[in-house]
Design a protein around this motif. Structure first.
Motif, PDB file in Angstrom:
ATOM      1  N   MET A   1       0.849  -1.195   0.000  1.00 15.66           N
ATOM      2  CA  MET A   1       0.000   0.000   0.000  1.00 15.66           C
ATOM      3  C   MET A   1       0.886   1.247   0.000  1.00 15.66           C
ATOM      4  SD  MET A   1      -3.100   1.176   0.506  1.00 15.66           S
ATOM      5  CE  MET A   1      -3.881   2.644   1.167  1.00 15.66           C
ATOM      6  N   PRO A   2       0.651   2.172  -0.961  1.00 17.35           N
ATOM      7  CA  PRO A   2       1.534   3.338  -1.027  1.00 17.35           C
ATOM      8  C   PRO A   2       1.290   4.375   0.071  1.00 17.35           C
ATOM      9  CG  PRO A   2      -0.102   3.411  -2.784  1.00 17.35           C
ATOM     10  CD  PRO A   2      -0.289   2.097  -2.087  1.00 17.35           C
ATOM     11  N   ALA A   3       0.214   4.224   0.844  1.00  4.99           N
ATOM     12  CA  ALA A   3      -0.059   5.183   1.926  1.00  4.99           C
ATOM     13  C   ALA A   3      -0.186   4.417   3.245  1.00  4.99           C
ATOM     14  CB  ALA A   3      -1.338   5.939   1.619  1.00  4.99           C
ATOM     15  N   GLY A   4      -0.431   5.140   4.324  1.00  5.91           N
ATOM     16  CA  GLY A   4      -0.477   4.507   5.646  1.00  5.91           C
ATOM     17  C   GLY A   4      -1.877   4.073   6.037  1.00  5.91           C
ATOM     18  N   THR A   5      -1.978   3.010   6.837  1.00  2.14           N
ATOM     19  CA  THR A   5      -3.254   2.581   7.400  1.00  2.14           C
ATOM     20  C   THR A   5      -3.032   2.273   8.880  1.00  2.14           C
ATOM     21  OG1 THR A   5      -2.979   0.187   7.171  1.00  2.14           O
ATOM     22  CG2 THR A   5      -3.754   1.368   5.212  1.00  2.14           C
ATOM     23  N   ASP A   6      -4.099   1.906   9.569  1.00  5.01           N
ATOM     24  CA  ASP A   6      -3.970   1.510  10.972  1.00  5.01           C
ATOM     25  C   ASP A   6      -3.110   0.262  11.133  1.00  5.01           C
ATOM     26  OD1 ASP A   6      -5.300   3.528  12.291  1.00  5.01           O
ATOM     27  OD2 ASP A   6      -7.257   2.524  12.259  1.00  5.01           O
ATOM     28  N   GLY A   7      -2.838  -0.430  10.060  1.00  2.00           N
ATOM     29  CA  GLY A   7      -2.016  -1.637  10.120  1.00  2.00           C
ATOM     30  C   GLY A   7      -0.671  -1.374  10.780  1.00  2.00           C
ATOM     31  N   ARG A   8      -0.133  -0.163  10.597  1.00  2.00           N
ATOM     32  CA  ARG A   8       1.182   0.138  11.173  1.00  2.00           C
ATOM     33  C   ARG A   8       1.142   0.141  12.696  1.00  2.00           C
ATOM     34  NH1 ARG A   8      -1.107   4.926   9.875  1.00  2.00           N
ATOM     35  NH2 ARG A   8      -0.709   6.825  11.070  1.00  2.00           N
ATOM     36  N   HIS A   9      -0.015   0.510  13.268  1.00  2.00           N
ATOM     37  CA  HIS A   9      -0.119   0.493  14.738  1.00  2.00           C
ATOM     38  C   HIS A   9      -0.167  -0.945  15.239  1.00  2.00           C
ATOM     39  CE1 HIS A   9      -0.615   4.746  14.537  1.00  2.00           C
ATOM     40  NE2 HIS A   9      -1.764   4.675  13.872  1.00  2.00           N
ATOM     41  N   PHE A  10      -0.987  -1.772  14.604  1.00  2.00           N
ATOM     42  CA  PHE A  10      -1.094  -3.161  15.062  1.00  2.00           C
ATOM     43  C   PHE A  10       0.208  -3.935  14.810  1.00  2.00           C
ATOM     44  CE2 PHE A  10      -5.600  -1.917  14.609  1.00  2.00           C
ATOM     45  CZ  PHE A  10      -5.983  -2.159  15.924  1.00  2.00           C
ATOM     46  N   ALA A  11       0.981  -3.484  13.820  1.00  8.75           N
ATOM     47  CA  ALA A  11       2.273  -4.139  13.572  1.00  8.75           C
ATOM     48  C   ALA A  11       3.193  -3.998  14.781  1.00  8.75           C
ATOM     49  CB  ALA A  11       2.936  -3.540  12.325  1.00  8.75           C
ATOM     50  N   GLN A  12       2.989  -2.945  15.573  1.00  7.24           N
ATOM     51  CA  GLN A  12       3.806  -2.759  16.789  1.00  7.24           C
ATOM     52  C   GLN A  12       3.641  -3.937  17.737  1.00  7.24           C
ATOM     53  OE1 GLN A  12       5.612   0.313  16.651  1.00  7.24           O
ATOM     54  NE2 GLN A  12       4.246   1.705  17.719  1.00  7.24           N
ATOM     55  N   LEU A  13       2.479  -4.587  17.663  1.00  4.66           N
ATOM     56  CA  LEU A  13       2.217  -5.738  18.534  1.00  4.66           C
ATOM     57  C   LEU A  13       2.568  -7.042  17.822  1.00  4.66           C
ATOM     58  CD1 LEU A  13      -1.272  -4.631  19.965  1.00  4.66           C
ATOM     59  CD2 LEU A  13       0.966  -4.349  21.024  1.00  4.66           C
ATOM     60  N   GLY A  14       3.231  -6.926  16.687  1.00  8.60           N
ATOM     61  CA  GLY A  14       3.616  -8.127  15.945  1.00  8.60           C
ATOM     62  C   GLY A  14       2.468  -8.726  15.144  1.00  8.60           C
ATOM     63  N   ILE A  15       1.412  -7.938  14.935  1.00  9.88           N
ATOM     64  CA  ILE A  15       0.245  -8.460  14.209  1.00  9.88           C
ATOM     65  C   ILE A  15       0.348  -8.113  12.725  1.00  9.88           C
ATOM     66  CG2 ILE A  15      -2.274  -8.342  13.983  1.00  9.88           C
ATOM     67  CD1 ILE A  15      -2.369  -7.605  16.992  1.00  9.88           C
ATOM     68  N   GLN A  16       0.261  -9.133  11.896  1.00 12.85           N
ATOM     69  CA  GLN A  16       0.285  -8.932  10.442  1.00 12.85           C
ATOM     70  C   GLN A  16      -1.126  -8.629   9.946  1.00 12.85           C
ATOM     71  OE1 GLN A  16       2.692  -9.366   7.646  1.00 12.85           O
ATOM     72  NE2 GLN A  16       0.894  -8.512   6.589  1.00 12.85           N
ATOM     73  N   THR A  17      -1.285  -7.456   9.340  1.00 17.93           N
ATOM     74  CA  THR A  17      -2.590  -7.121   8.772  1.00 17.93           C
ATOM     75  C   THR A  17      -2.683  -7.582   7.321  1.00 17.93           C
ATOM     76  OG1 THR A  17      -3.057  -5.200  10.169  1.00 17.93           O
ATOM     77  CG2 THR A  17      -4.053  -5.198   7.988  1.00 17.93           C
TER      78      THR A  17
END
Ligand SMILES: [Zn+2]
Length: 443
Positions: free
Chosen positions: A381-397
């Motif tokens: 994805m060329p822009a940001g989503t909430d996925g980057r926050h959940f990635a902090q917890l090791g969660i793959q979106t």
């Protein structure tokens, strides 16, 4: 059945649910998602699913719910945002918050981004609960605020303040992707598995100041102007990112010759630039997947009309490919600018980049069962989503809000735009796909 008649044992139709969500105006800013969140909680509670409101701002609360599973798989997170982008100055043919059902479409702000996805998730969860579906693991549903403006009251806050809510989860489905896109007669379902990382960079030009009545050369404004012209004309270097490679390979693998060979040239660095140019509009859309981007947004310098400023700064909105550091980007900018310009990254917080493709085949199988023409493709994805926050917890979106759209329907041109709408059939398709996932996310 109308929403008012909903009783334990039955649930509203997914389209009707979406209509009701659209009628809560959650334009962000300011968001004011509270009523919409309370509505979602009440609908879930109405069929006996526990759900609560949680937040750090009483006007902007999130909904979190957890359904117990068998414990054969780690919990699966489903998340979606309930805020929407503004509609001002857009030429809508229907009132954007009426939630109109017309010609087989639900119309209104958020129909695609992403109250449609929220309605599908709620529908799948309610169905699983009402039909006593055996869930492989717990299912966590998080309906969050503020995605469109950074997630400060939503995903970012939940991850910081309440990581325990997501304990054990390894995979999530959310934005952005799952919609079908027709290319050269083939139907692809794009599934986001990675996103670019935003980085604000300040560019600073310095030079001798002085009185505006004298002759000056090579001033700070001139130096900055030279840099901006260079930046406009000199592309940042190409990088063939592993996710972009997977995407191109998946697409080219399902196209006939010569299209497949042609597309594959994209990931040959010697041909990337030429290919993107030859592809026209499609090439333009894909270009950010092959390089970092840097665009000048705010220019500052000079306070008085008769004084040459000794410093000019420009804010660059930069988006980096995942896995790179700000130093990589600054080096590329410096190579274009030469010694005249100084660069610094502002407030850059590197986010971990994870890539765990473990759920991808299950998602692709489900799509194929429901649409035998559908080929699932991993997407960056060329822009940001909430996925980057959940990635902090090791969660793959996985961006997976499945929608089988008519080939003439341009998803990317319809989100954030006037006349946002979604076919009812696409909502039903997505709700069914998510329900199937809830039955088998342990595979
Ligand atoms: Zn969105």
């Amino acid at each position: 059945m109308s929403l008012r008649e909903t009783a334990a044992g039955s649930r509203p139709h997914v389209a009707e649910l979406l209509q009701a969500l659209i009628r809560h105006d959650t334009t962000n800013p300011p968001g004011n998602e509270r009523e919409c969140a309370a509505y979602c909680r009440d609908v879930l509670n109405g069929v006996g699913i526990p759900a609560e409101l949680i937040g750090n701002d009483p006007d902007r609360v999130n909904v979190v719910s957890r359904l117990k599973g068998r414990g054969d798989a780690p919990p699966l997170l489903m998340y979606g945002h309930i805020d929407v982008v503004p509609t001002v100055a857009q030429p809508w043919d229907v009132p954007p918050f009426e939630g109109r059902l017309q010609e087989g479409y639900v119309w209104g702000r958020g129909a695609l981004d992403m109250k449609g996805g929220v309605a599908m998730m709620m529908d799948a969860l309610m169905r699983a609960h009402l039909e006593d579906t055996a869930l492989p693991g717990d299912v966590i549903l998080a309906l969050v605020t503020d995605e469109e403006a950074g997630g400060h009251t939503g995903a970012e806050w939940l991850v910081d303040a309440h990581p325990e809510l997501f304990e054990g989860a390894r995979y999530a489905v959310g934005e952005f992707g799952g919609f079908s896109k027709t290319h050269r007669g083939r139907k692809f379902y794009m599934v986001q598995v990675a996103e670019k990382q935003g980085c604000r960079v300040e560019a600073i030009a310095r030079g001798l100041g002085g009185h505006g009545s004298l002759v000056h050369h090579d001033t700070a404004p001139t130096r900055m102007a030279r840099f901006l012209v260079k930046l406009d004309r000199t592309p940042l270097p190409f990088h063939i990112h592993p996710v972009t490679r997977m995407m191109v390979e998946a697409m080219s693998g399902s196209l006939p010759l010569p299209d497949s060979a042609f597309l594959k040239l994209l990931i040959n660095p010697a041909f990337t630039g030429r290919m993107l140019r030859r592809m026209g509009t499609a090439g333009k859309e894909m270009e950010p997947l092959f390089r970092h981007t840097a665009n000048a947004t705010i220019i500052n310098g000079g306070e008085k009309a008769n004084v040459i400023p000794s410093e000019v700064t420009v804010n660059l909105d930069c988006r980096m490919l995942p896995g790179y550091d700000s130093e990589d980007l600054l080096g590329e900018l410096q190579a274009i600018a030469g010694p005249d310009i100084e660069f610094r990254a502002v407030n850059f917080q590197p986010k971990p980049w994870i890539l765990n493709m473990g759920l991808f085949n299950t998602l692709a199988d489900i799509i194929f069962e429901q649409d035998p023409e559908g080929v699932s493709v991993p997407m960056l994805m060329p822009a940001g989503t909430d996925g980057r926050h959940f990635a902090q917890l090791g969660i793959q979106t996985y961006g997976w809000m499945p929608m089988n759209l008519p080939s003439e329907f341009d998803f990317l041109k319809t989100i954030h735009a006037a006349n946002e709408r979604v076919p009812v059939s696409a909502l039903e398709f997505g709700a069914e796909a998510l329900y199937r996932l809830l039955q088998r996310f342990h595979e």
